[in-house]
Design a protein around this motif. Structure first.
Motif, PDB file in Angstrom:
ATOM      1  N   LEU A  61       0.779  -1.095  -0.008  1.00 43.74           N
ATOM      2  CA  LEU A  61      -0.141   0.228   0.315  1.00 43.74           C
ATOM      3  C   LEU A  61       0.623   1.123  -0.093  1.00 43.74           C
ATOM      4  N   LEU A  62       2.228   1.318   0.599  1.00 42.99           N
ATOM      5  CA  LEU A  62       2.966   2.224   0.817  1.00 42.99           C
ATOM      6  C   LEU A  62       3.583   2.982  -0.340  1.00 42.99           C
ATOM      7  N   ALA A  89       3.348   5.444  -5.545  1.00 39.06           N
ATOM      8  CA  ALA A  89       3.247   5.143  -7.136  1.00 39.06           C
ATOM      9  C   ALA A  89       2.165   6.488  -7.295  1.00 39.06           C
ATOM     10  N   ALA A  90       0.828   7.395  -6.475  1.00 39.21           N
ATOM     11  CA  ALA A  90       0.326   7.889  -6.738  1.00 39.21           C
ATOM     12  C   ALA A  90       1.584   9.344  -6.824  1.00 39.21           C
ATOM     13  N   SER A  91       2.347   9.294  -6.196  1.00 40.86           N
ATOM     14  CA  SER A  91       3.923  10.797  -6.759  1.00 40.86           C
ATOM     15  C   SER A  91       3.827  10.758  -8.314  1.00 40.86           C
ATOM     16  N   ALA A  92       4.347   9.614  -8.539  1.00 42.76           N
ATOM     17  CA  ALA A  92       4.398   9.717  -9.910  1.00 42.76           C
ATOM     18  C   ALA A  92       3.035   9.221 -11.024  1.00 42.76           C
ATOM     19  N   LEU A 108       4.450   0.228  -7.522  1.00 41.56           N
ATOM     20  CA  LEU A 108       3.792  -0.785  -6.650  1.00 41.56           C
ATOM     21  C   LEU A 108       4.192  -1.882  -6.497  1.00 41.56           C
ATOM     22  N   PHE A 109       4.958  -2.539  -8.266  1.00 43.69           N
ATOM     23  CA  PHE A 109       5.235  -3.834  -8.255  1.00 43.69           C
ATOM     24  C   PHE A 109       6.304  -4.142  -7.561  1.00 43.69           C
ATOM     25  N   TRP A 110       7.416  -3.595  -7.136  1.00 41.04           N
ATOM     26  CA  TRP A 110       8.466  -3.211  -6.187  1.00 41.04           C
ATOM     27  C   TRP A 110       8.304  -3.314  -5.190  1.00 41.04           C
ATOM     28  N   GLY A 111       7.373  -2.994  -4.786  1.00 43.03           N
ATOM     29  CA  GLY A 111       6.723  -2.795  -3.153  1.00 43.03           C
ATOM     30  C   GLY A 111       5.705  -4.365  -2.967  1.00 43.03           C
ATOM     31  N   PHE A 123      11.352   2.320 -14.664  1.00 46.11           N
ATOM     32  CA  PHE A 123      10.730   1.083 -13.931  1.00 46.11           C
ATOM     33  C   PHE A 123      11.561   0.606 -13.043  1.00 46.11           C
ATOM     34  N   LEU A 124      12.874   0.462 -13.022  1.00 48.72           N
ATOM     35  CA  LEU A 124      13.346   0.188 -11.982  1.00 48.72           C
ATOM     36  C   LEU A 124      13.963   0.999 -10.673  1.00 48.72           C
ATOM     37  N   MET A 125      13.551   2.271 -11.461  1.00 49.14           N
ATOM     38  CA  MET A 125      14.688   3.448 -10.224  1.00 49.14           C
ATOM     39  C   MET A 125      13.239   3.624  -9.114  1.00 49.14           C
ATOM     40  N   THR A 126      12.629   3.338  -9.407  1.00 48.89           N
ATOM     41  CA  THR A 126      11.426   3.752  -7.876  1.00 48.89           C
ATOM     42  C   THR A 126      11.021   2.458  -6.948  1.00 48.89           C
TER      43      THR A 126
END
Length: 454
Positions: free
Chosen positions: A150-151, A156-159, A287-290, A341-344
């Motif tokens: 969720l975090l 991800a909303a910032s992006a 979102l994916f990496w979280g 995609f990787l850096m976040t």
């Protein structure tokens, strides 16, 4: 303020602080306001070509319009979060959103660079503490098993907000001028601020530490505050790691529209669309990496930090190749998208890690410490120094050099992984002592705060 519910529905909700529908409504509103936050923050980057043409600004001056917000947010995050822990997260966020939305509207009336810079600083004043207080609210309302996911979605909303800001700014500016772009995104933020008053808050309790600190020096206070927040070095290492990686993220976000405009001959609207897709990849990656971090840490919590070591190094390799190698335009763009995609990968993990090693009575304050590092040593540095390097050696050099900072982020994540599980255990032991009514060892500060329930 809403108290935690005790009905039968809540009993089956696996540690939701309120009923599931109310918790998810809260998350939806938190998510939407984060969109508004970053739309208002990032819309200016798509307006750089217009501002440069109208006022003859340097890249350093343009970058400062982004960096000033992060500086103000960094300075104000800790006191704002402490106030929010005392007086309530929901009321505090309502005030924040109202201020940043009105300041964004004020930008459309700027008649000089100085006036626009001042209005942007007030946008930062409104956004001060929102990431910290919003993440504390998510952490307090939802069960621990969902925190990283969720975090990650929250940030991800910032992006996504940056995507919308860049796309809307470019399109509106081309049709109605850059001033109209600020007004078009400012008014919806005011409406969302009012709706946020319907969001439930979690119950607050007083956090007390004995005995009182006698020294009035700021250095002594900060030292005792750090001891109150956490019981080991993980907090510091994770804050540094997150800040280093955000230098890279903020540079890419701020300067890719100008890169496409200058090096690929795109008009501002087309360049904004290409840059927006890069930022969208950032949102998906967050979102994916979280989600991946939540999965790999189920057996060993430290695994998520080791995963961040690998991913930050990989983002460095991909982005460096994208801006240094002699690639066809299509392949270069694909590499930039992959780098985004990787850096976040770190945004959800850093926040969940900080909250896991922070005393549960000081969640917003712990998040604010992270926000201070992220903004002052991360988001504020990237756009400004990217512009400074661009003025001297060119924008392509700036975008090729700054991703190397991800190596420092990887080192810090590795250091944090070594102490993470031990620090979690120490904080849990303190919480158990407090729950059993035993005196807490090494607690040297009385904080006049209310904060989240343990």
């Amino acid at each position: 303020m809403f108290a935690p519910e005790t009905d039968s529905h809540a009993d089956h909700s696996h540690d939701y602080a309120v009923s599931r529908p109310r918790a998810w409504f809260a998350f939806a509103m938190i998510f939407l306001l984060m969109l508004s936050d970053y739309i208002d923050r990032q819309i200016v980057v798509s307006l750089f070509p217009h501002l440069k043409e109208e006022w003859g600004l340097s890249d350093k001056q343009l970058g400062a319009l982004v960096s000033v917000i992060s500086v103000v947010v960094a300075v104000g995050s800790l006191p704002v979060a402490m106030i929010a822990d005392r007086f309530g997260r929901v009321k505090s966020i309502f005030v924040m959103a109202s201020v940043w939305s009105m300041a964004t509207i004020a930008c459309m009336f700027a008649r000089s660079y100085a006036q626009l810079f001042a209005a942007r600083a007030v946008v930062g004043l409104g956004e001060t503490g929102y990431g910290a207080v919003g993440s504390a609210l998510v952490n307090g309302l939802f069960p621990k098993r969902l925190h990283s996911t969720l975090l990650g979605a929250f940030f991800a909303a910032s992006a996504l907000g940056a995507v919308l800001g860049v796309m809307l700014g470019g399109a509106i500016a081309d049709h109605w001028g850059w001033r109209a772009a600020f007004g078009a995104v400012g008014f919806p933020g005011l409406a969302m601020a009012l709706l946020f008053l319907l969001v439930p808050d979690y119950k607050s309790v007083v956090v007390k530490f004995q005995p009182r600190i006698q020294s009035r020096s700021s250095k002594a206070f900060l030292g005792r505050l750090y001891q109150a927040l956490t019981h080991g070095p993980t907090l510091l290492w994770v804050c540094l790691a997150g800040a280093f990686q955000l230098i890279v993220v903020s540079t890419i976000w701020a300067w890719t529209p100008s890169f496409f405009n200058r090096y690929h001959g795109m008009d501002s609207a087309t360049a904004a669309k290409h840059a927006a897709l890069v930022v969208l990849c950032c949102a998906v990656g967050s979102l994916f990496w979280g989600w991946v971090a939540d999965r790999v840490s189920q057996r060993r919590p430290r695994n998520k930090l080791l995963a961040m070591c690998v991913l930050t190094l990989l983002s460095f390799v991909v982005l460096s190749c994208a801006f240094t190698a002699d690639l066809p335009a299509g392949l270069q763009y694909a590499m930039i998208l992959l780098g985004g995609f990787l850096m976040t990968c770190t945004v959800g993990v850093t926040t969940s890690t900080v909250l896991n090693v922070t005393h549960p009575g000081l969640r917003a304050t712990g998040s604010a410490v992270l926000a201070l590092f992220q903004n002052l040593f991360g988001l504020a540095i990237g756009p400004f120094f990217g512009g400074l390097i661009s003025d001297t050696w060119g924008l392509n050099v700036a975008l090729a050099a700054i991703p190397s900072i991800s190596v420092l982020a990887a080192v810090c994540f590795w250091k944090a992984a070594r102490s993470y599980e031990n620090d979690m255990a120490l904080v849990a032991a303190v919480v158990r002592q407090e729950a059993e009514g035993r005196p807490v060892q090494n607690s040297t500060l009385v904080l006049p705060l209310t904060a989240s329930r343990a």
